[in-house]
Design an enzyme around this catalytic site. Structure first.
Site, PDB file in Angstrom:
ATOM      1  CG  HIS A  19      -2.043  -1.027   1.091  1.00 33.90           C
ATOM      2  ND1 HIS A  19      -2.804  -1.446   2.152  1.00 33.90           N
ATOM      3  CD2 HIS A  19      -2.493  -1.720   0.014  1.00 33.90           C
ATOM      4  CE1 HIS A  19      -3.686  -2.363   1.738  1.00 33.90           C
ATOM      5  NE2 HIS A  19      -3.509  -2.551   0.453  1.00 33.90           N
ATOM      6  CB  SER A  66      -9.335  -5.833  10.265  1.00 34.45           C
ATOM      7  OG  SER A  66      -9.115  -5.093   9.084  1.00 34.45           O
TER       8      SER A  66
END
Ligand code: NAD
Length: 236
Positions: free
Chosen positions: A115, A183
């Site tokens: 990212h 997550s």
């Protein structure tokens, strides 16, 4: 069991105990901002000053935090690992980089920031990426192209994560996949465990608590990363 080809995915949870806030800690807000406002190309187009300032603050904050025991345990593992070891992080901080600089890895190791990285900036016209440790102005001129502006080298929602071919190739041949402090809510990283399962890899989740996708993993190790990761690495 002897493992040879290792892929580890990390998320914001691995840096939480260093003092870098996670993403979803406060109802979808990232440090008080809506994700759409600070982590999308549309948000940047609408308010470049706000977005540059947001990442300038995150970049400055990096200078105040240090790698923790989880980053260091992974760096120790990379120094000793006799095989391929791809560490893929969704984090834009440089805490893995700093841990590996302290403990140089073995030759089969690679670190990918899928990212992007806070300490880099990208020219909007040429795509050139360069180191950038200071602040970026709202309309920061590019040294690489007369019509370019410099933006944070961050993959925003709606943009393509980096090095996906390289990551998928490693997942297809890994025999151990470990997902730490994520997550599992952001794709494509959330789908990595399925690719690893298709390769018949052993799959392990390390987190504070079981995530939504916990049933996709063969094993779960639950506790703070600074305790759970060193213990897991010692067992390997
Ligand atoms: P997330 O915030 O969605 O989830 C964090 C996960 O870490 C949760 O499952 C939580 O239970 C777990 N966790 C929290 N503290 C932990 C601890 N001490 N030990 C172990 N686990 C812990 O983060 P994500 O899954 O990485 O989400 C994605 C996006 O957030 C990424 O795109 C990333 O770029 C961005 N992000 C990055 C940073 C960073 O660079 N450090 C910080 C915030 C957000």
């Amino acid at each position: 069991m002897i493992h040879k080809n290792l892929v580890i995915l990390t998320g914001a949870g691995v840096s939480a105990e260093s003092g870098v806030p996670t993403f979803r800690a406060s109802d979808g807000l990232w440090e008080g901002h809506r994700i759409e406002a600070v982590a999308t190309p549309e948000g940047f187009a609408a308010n470049p000053a706000l977005v540059q300032d947001f990442y300038n603050q995150r970049r400055r904050h990096l200078a105040t935090v240090q790698p923790n025991a989880a980053h260091r345990a992974l760096a120790d593992l990379a120094a000793r690992w006799d095989g391929d070891f791809l560490l893929v992080t969704q984090n834009v901080d440089d805490l893995h980089d700093r841990a590996h600089a302290e403990t140089p890895p073995a030759s089969g190791f690679e670190l990918i920031h899928m990212h992007g990285e806070l300490n880099k900036a990208r020219c909007t016209a040429s795509g050139v990426v360069c180191d950038w440790t200071g602040d970026l102005e709202a309309e920061q001129a590019s040294p690489h192209h007369p019509r370019g502006r410099m933006r944070p080298h961050i993959v925003w929602f709606g943009e393509m994560p980096l090095a996906m071919e390289r990551i998928e190739a490693a997942l297809e041949r890994c025999d151990l996949f470990v997902s730490i402090g994520t997550s599992g809510a952001v794709y494509p990283a959330a789908g990595f465990v399925q690719l690893a399962r298709m390769a018949c890899a052993r799959t392990v989740e390390i987190n504070l608590q079981p995530t939504q996708g916990a049933r996709l993993f063969d094993e779960g190790v639950y506790g703070p990363a600074t305790e759970a990761v060193p213990a897991f690495v010692a067992d390997l």
